[in-house]
Design a protein around this motif. Structure first.
Motif, short mmCIF file in Angstrom:
data_model
loop_
_atom_site.label_atom_id
_atom_site.label_comp_id
_atom_site.label_asym_id
_atom_site.label_seq_id
_atom_site.Cartn_x
_atom_site.Cartn_y
_atom_site.Cartn_z
N TRP A 1 -8.88 -9.32 -2.59
CA TRP A 1 -8.73 -7.94 -3.06
C TRP A 1 -9.54 -6.97 -2.21
CZ3 TRP A 1 -9.19 -7.71 -9.13
CH2 TRP A 1 -8.34 -8.67 -9.71
N LEU A 2 -10.57 -7.47 -1.59
CA LEU A 2 -11.53 -6.60 -0.91
C LEU A 2 -11.21 -6.37 0.55
CD1 LEU A 2 -14.73 -8.12 -2.55
CD2 LEU A 2 -13.25 -6.30 -3.40
N LYS A 3 -10.12 -6.97 1.01
CA LYS A 3 -9.70 -6.73 2.39
C LYS A 3 -9.04 -5.36 2.50
CE LYS A 3 -9.48 -11.55 3.72
NZ LYS A 3 -8.67 -12.67 4.27
N SER A 4 -8.99 -4.84 3.69
CA SER A 4 -8.70 -3.43 3.97
C SER A 4 -7.61 -2.81 3.10
CB SER A 4 -8.33 -3.27 5.45
OG SER A 4 -8.03 -1.92 5.72
N LYS A 5 -6.37 -3.21 3.27
CA LYS A 5 -5.28 -2.56 2.56
C LYS A 5 -5.31 -2.84 1.06
CE LYS A 5 -3.22 -0.10 5.63
NZ LYS A 5 -3.22 1.37 5.53
N ASN A 6 -5.71 -4.05 0.68
CA ASN A 6 -5.79 -4.35 -0.74
C ASN A 6 -6.85 -3.49 -1.42
OD1 ASN A 6 -3.74 -6.21 -1.00
ND2 ASN A 6 -5.05 -7.99 -0.67
N TRP A 7 -7.96 -3.27 -0.76
CA TRP A 7 -9.00 -2.41 -1.35
C TRP A 7 -8.49 -0.98 -1.47
CZ3 TRP A 7 -12.77 -2.49 -4.46
CH2 TRP A 7 -13.68 -1.44 -4.54
N GLU A 8 -7.73 -0.52 -0.51
CA GLU A 8 -7.14 0.81 -0.60
C GLU A 8 -6.16 0.89 -1.77
OE1 GLU A 8 -5.92 2.84 3.06
OE2 GLU A 8 -6.91 1.25 4.18
N ILE A 9 -5.41 -0.19 -1.99
CA ILE A 9 -4.50 -0.22 -3.13
C ILE A 9 -5.28 -0.11 -4.44
CG2 ILE A 9 -2.89 -1.69 -4.43
CD1 ILE A 9 -1.94 -2.82 -1.72
N ILE A 10 -6.38 -0.83 -4.53
CA ILE A 10 -7.21 -0.77 -5.73
C ILE A 10 -7.67 0.65 -5.99
CG2 ILE A 10 -9.53 -1.36 -6.59
CD1 ILE A 10 -9.04 -4.20 -5.61
N PHE B 1 0.84 -1.20 0.00
CA PHE B 1 0.00 0.00 0.00
C PHE B 1 0.88 1.25 0.00
CE2 PHE B 1 -1.85 3.41 2.59
CZ PHE B 1 -2.91 3.76 1.78
N ASN B 2 1.88 1.28 0.88
CA ASN B 2 2.79 2.42 0.93
C ASN B 2 3.59 2.55 -0.37
OD1 ASN B 2 2.08 3.23 3.54
ND2 ASN B 2 3.47 1.75 4.47
N TYR B 3 3.99 1.41 -0.92
CA TYR B 3 4.73 1.43 -2.18
C TYR B 3 3.89 2.03 -3.30
CZ TYR B 3 6.29 -0.23 -6.71
OH TYR B 3 6.64 -0.28 -8.03
N PHE B 4 2.69 1.50 -3.49
CA PHE B 4 1.84 1.98 -4.59
C PHE B 4 1.45 3.44 -4.40
CE2 PHE B 4 0.75 -2.61 -5.41
CZ PHE B 4 1.26 -2.63 -6.71
N LYS B 5 1.13 3.81 -3.18
CA LYS B 5 0.74 5.21 -2.92
C LYS B 5 1.89 6.16 -3.22
CE LYS B 5 -0.92 8.25 0.77
NZ LYS B 5 -1.29 8.34 2.21
#
Length: 393
Positions: free
Chosen positions: A187-196, A158-162
């Motif tokens: 994909w729908l779990k907390s950090k993965n959804w934020e990455i999406i 998440f930090n990487y993609f952001k």
């Protein structure tokens, strides 16, 4: 040159650390990097353009914040460079700066430590960004160096993609490669959804298309916010494609993309199709067809959106001659008032009443538009002129 740098440094030390705003030094990037080496500090660059409204807001409201000013004056060599003039043009190319405002954090070798885009309204976020840029275990070089070793760690990624997305440094195919590791439910779990939400806005990517094909599950798990995310992503992609579809090749590309995306029956797909159809008729200046599309779909797809109702109603008033569509537009404008009673919507409603033969009611509504405009501090001359026009007719 050495004397000048010494003079700048002395002046800065005399008042810079205690200034009530960030002190941007009158230096080129090369000179700024030299000073950064001498002072043992990184470089902070406000990458702006003269036409950028958020850039001006940030200069007036963030760079003058006492805590922000104190932090940056103490911790960074600060530069302010117009990206459309002089060396700014080459800097924008070198660091892939494509949006404004962009804040660029560099080490004394000119390597990126962090890049942020946009004018956040929270002054604390700028201090947090400055700290992240200096932190060797949170900044961009660290994330890029350690991404492969942490490729399954959602928090790290998440930090990487952001961070890497803001710097336009996400490797091609990286998002698809990351999500290929997991089942869609993961994909729908907390950090993965934020990455999406940060990264999956490319409608041509495998990740986004998979998301659309599993839209029922996605909406069931994540709710209305997920539906709106998918709707808006598809809509803006198609709207941009339509806007750019000038050549025959571009038109063919747009048509193919539209067919591919809208053949997927995701929640909201019919609404997107309706909105794009309206845009197509408007671009083609086929207002007879525009009126038919509006008549068929406005109530179904826009009934709770005051802005869209008002936009469609006003376009109908200006461009459509069909009495049935003009009559329906009165209803759309009235509904928009119920949702958002603003003066400009009252004005739309008044114009449609008048064109439908309800002159006295139109005058009454336009007077209400004037009252609301005065309360909101808006100009009333056009409304007053319209009332005179109606009374004289």
């Amino acid at each position: 040159m050495i004397y000048m740098r010494y003079l700048v440094l002395c002046l800065f030390m005399a008042y810079g650390l205690h200034a009530d705003k960030i002190v941007f030094r009158d230096l080129s990037l090369k000179e700024g990097l030299e000073v950064a080496k001498e002072e043992g500090k990184p470089v902070f660059i406000d990458c702006f353009t003269t036409w950028c409204g958020p850039c001006k807001w940030m200069s007036a409201n963030i760079f003058t914040d006492p805590a922000v000013a104190e932090y940056y004056n103490e911790n960074y060599v600060c530069l302010k460079i117009d990206m459309e003039k002089g060396e700014g043009i080459d800097i924008a190319k070198k660091y892939s700066i494509r949006a404004y405002p962009t804040l660029l954090y560099l080490d004394d070798q000119g390597e990126r430590l962090l890049v942020t885009v946009g004018a956040n309204r929270d002054p604390k976020s700028y201090i947090e960004a400055g700290e992240q840029a200096k932190d060797p275990k949170r900044n961009l070089p660290y994330l890029l160096e350690n991404v492969e070793a942490n490729f399954k760690d959602a928090d790290f990624m998440f930090n990487y993609f952001k961070t890497a997305s803001a710097a336009n440094m996400v490797a091609e195919g990286m998002v698809d490669k990351y999500f290929e590791q997991f089942e869609v439910e993961e994909w729908l779990k907390s950090k993965n959804w934020e990455i999406i939400q940060y990264t999956a806005d490319d409608v041509n990517s495998k990740t986004f298309k998979t998301l659309l094909r599993n839209a029922d599950l996605v909406v069931k798990k994540k709710g209305k916010v997920a539906q709106e995310f998918m709707e808006q992503t598809v809509f803006y992609a198609l709207a941009n494609g339509l806007y750019r579809a000038r050549s025959e090749e571009a038109k063919a590309t747009y048509k193919a993309q539209k067919e591919e995306l809208l053949k997927i029956d995701f929640p909201g797909s019919k609404k997107v199709a309706f909105q794009i159809n309206l845009m197509e008729q408007k671009q083609n200046e086929d207002y007879k067809a525009y009126g038919m599309v509006a008549l068929k779909g406005t109530k179904e797809h826009c009934w709770d959106d005051a802005r869209q109702l008002n936009d469609i109603a006003w376009t109908v008033y200006e461009k459509v001659e069909d009495p049935a569509v003009l009559k329906a537009a009165v209803m759309w404008a009235k509904r928009a008032i119920e949702l958002a009673p603003s003066h400009y919507i009252y004005d739309t409603y008044a114009h449609l009443l008048a064109v439908n033969g309800q002159k006295e009611q139109a005058i009454k509504i336009e007077e209400e538009a004037i009252d609301l405009a005065k309360k909101e501090g808006a100009k009333t001359e056009d409304y007053e002129g319209y009332i005179k026009e109606l009374r004289a007719s």
